[in-house]
Design a protein around this motif. Structure first.
Motif, PDB file in Angstrom:
ATOM      1  N   LEU A 188       0.885  -1.281  -0.065  1.00 27.03           N
ATOM      2  CA  LEU A 188      -0.064   0.100  -0.078  1.00 27.03           C
ATOM      3  C   LEU A 188       0.882   1.088  -0.115  1.00 27.03           C
ATOM      4  CD1 LEU A 188      -2.791  -1.308   2.397  1.00 27.03           C
ATOM      5  CD2 LEU A 188      -3.121  -0.609   0.065  1.00 27.03           C
ATOM      6  N   MET A 189       1.961   1.097   0.665  1.00 24.67           N
ATOM      7  CA  MET A 189       3.062   2.194   0.736  1.00 24.67           C
ATOM      8  C   MET A 189       3.506   2.718  -0.729  1.00 24.67           C
ATOM      9  SD  MET A 189       2.993   3.777   3.675  1.00 24.67           S
ATOM     10  CE  MET A 189       1.227   3.363   3.668  1.00 24.67           C
ATOM     11  N   VAL A 190       3.712   1.726  -1.540  1.00 24.35           N
ATOM     12  CA  VAL A 190       4.073   1.735  -2.866  1.00 24.35           C
ATOM     13  C   VAL A 190       2.986   2.347  -3.790  1.00 24.35           C
ATOM     14  CG1 VAL A 190       5.195   0.678  -5.003  1.00 24.35           C
ATOM     15  CG2 VAL A 190       5.918  -0.183  -2.417  1.00 24.35           C
ATOM     16  N   GLU A 191       1.739   1.618  -3.690  1.00 24.83           N
ATOM     17  CA  GLU A 191       0.789   2.202  -4.434  1.00 24.83           C
ATOM     18  C   GLU A 191       0.310   3.454  -4.233  1.00 24.83           C
ATOM     19  OE1 GLU A 191      -2.493  -0.613  -3.497  1.00 24.83           O
ATOM     20  OE2 GLU A 191      -1.170  -2.369  -4.235  1.00 24.83           O
ATOM     21  N   CYS A 192       0.396   3.785  -2.513  1.00 28.72           N
ATOM     22  CA  CYS A 192      -0.189   5.032  -2.236  1.00 28.72           C
ATOM     23  C   CYS A 192       0.812   6.286  -2.156  1.00 28.72           C
ATOM     24  CB  CYS A 192      -0.743   4.923  -0.700  1.00 28.72           C
ATOM     25  SG  CYS A 192      -1.418   6.067  -0.024  1.00 28.72           S
ATOM     26  N   LEU A 193       2.095   5.855  -1.762  1.00 30.39           N
ATOM     27  CA  LEU A 193       3.054   7.105  -1.659  1.00 30.39           C
ATOM     28  C   LEU A 193       4.143   6.890  -2.448  1.00 30.39           C
ATOM     29  CD1 LEU A 193       2.577   7.526   2.310  1.00 30.39           C
ATOM     30  CD2 LEU A 193       1.527   8.931   0.481  1.00 30.39           C
ATOM     31  N   GLY A 194       4.359   5.698  -2.981  1.00 28.04           N
ATOM     32  CA  GLY A 194       5.475   5.545  -3.937  1.00 28.04           C
ATOM     33  C   GLY A 194       6.719   4.903  -3.336  1.00 28.04           C
TER      34      GLY A 194
END
Length: 271
Positions: free
Chosen positions: A96-102
């Protein structure tokens, strides 16, 4: 007295769990788990102890428990409680951190209690969609990303390395328990491993970890039990492999922490 058992739902689109507790909710003893628990108080109040800090939580307060944060929930006064939360595994949070914030670093939320947060309304909307069985993935993703983005921006720091703040002795004892929790472990075993007296070991371990050795082992067993139930393993096999004396013993143990039965939890993943 009718105590709430709780209700848990798996949202397969978001790959997160939702837990709702409503009614005369019994106290939850000091424990930890290997996933994030992010929730809010919809009504009622409780005394919460997390990482050796004490909080009074009330309506619209957020609770942000990180993996391995020890916490307990105690009754403040005789009243009904309505608590709703999402469970997110560390692996899913990283996605989710990758999807949401990169970026792919998991957050560490601090403080663990946020009083009167505006995010409670968004949490309520997201959890309502999931409990109502909504299949609108766009609406759910938007809410989840907005909530996580705001939480990470305002209330997080990089996740500390495991055992970073623990002494070498405590880390060694934890490693031993993680490898042997399914067997009988005595206080003598642990004190001998630490090289300390039983009393001094107990004081040191509880100070370092914020949780007693006995409760630490219970949490390890709970983590493994959930993993085995998700994999669809038989209740009798889990009872035996985790060292419980009987299936009823295991079921009562599981209900104490999860507020639902092992079979109910297994059905989330094995329908």
């Amino acid at each position: 007295m009718n105590h709430s058992m709780g209700k848990i739902i798996l949202d397969k689109q978001l790959n997160i769990e939702v837990l709702t507790l409503a009614g005369e909710v019994e106290k939850l003893p000091n424990h930890f788990h290997d996933y994030y628990e992010l929730g809010y108080i919809a009504s009622g109040s409780r005394r919460v102890i997390c990482q050796s800090k004490e909080y009074i939580v009330e309506k619209n307060d957020l609770l942000l428990f990180n993996p391995n944060d020890n916490h307990a929930c105690l009754e403040l006064k005789k009243e009904l409680l309505d608590f709703r939360c999402v469970h997110i595994t560390a692996a899913r949070m990283q996605e989710l951190m990758v999807e949401c914030l990169g970026f792919d670093v998991c957050p560490y939320f601090e403080p663990q209690v946020i009083c009167q947060s505006d995010l409670a309304a968004q949490m309520e909307e997201l959890i309502g969609l999931i409990t109502d069985g909504s299949c609108d993935i766009l609406q759910k993703e938007e809410l989840l990303y907005l909530i996580l983005g705001d939480l990470v921006s305002d209330f997080s720091k990089p996740l500390p390395k495991e055992h970073a703040d623990a002494s070498c002795i405590t880390a060694r004892v934890c490693d031993y328990m993680e490898c042997n929790y399914m067997y009988t472990i005595t206080l003598q075993d642990l004190s001998r491993l630490s090289g300390l007296s039983k009393y001094h070991f107990l004081r040191m371990f509880t100070r370092e970890k914020g949780i007693s050795p006995y409760r630490f082992i219970e949490c390890l067993r709970m983590t493994e039990a959930k993993k085995m139930l998700r994999e669809g393993k038989d209740l009798a096999d889990i009872t035996y492999q985790l060292g419980f004396s009987s299936q009823s013993h295991f079921t009562n143990f599981f209900k104490k922490y999860a507020r639902i039965t092992p079979k109910q939890y297994s059905r989330l993943y094995n329908n």
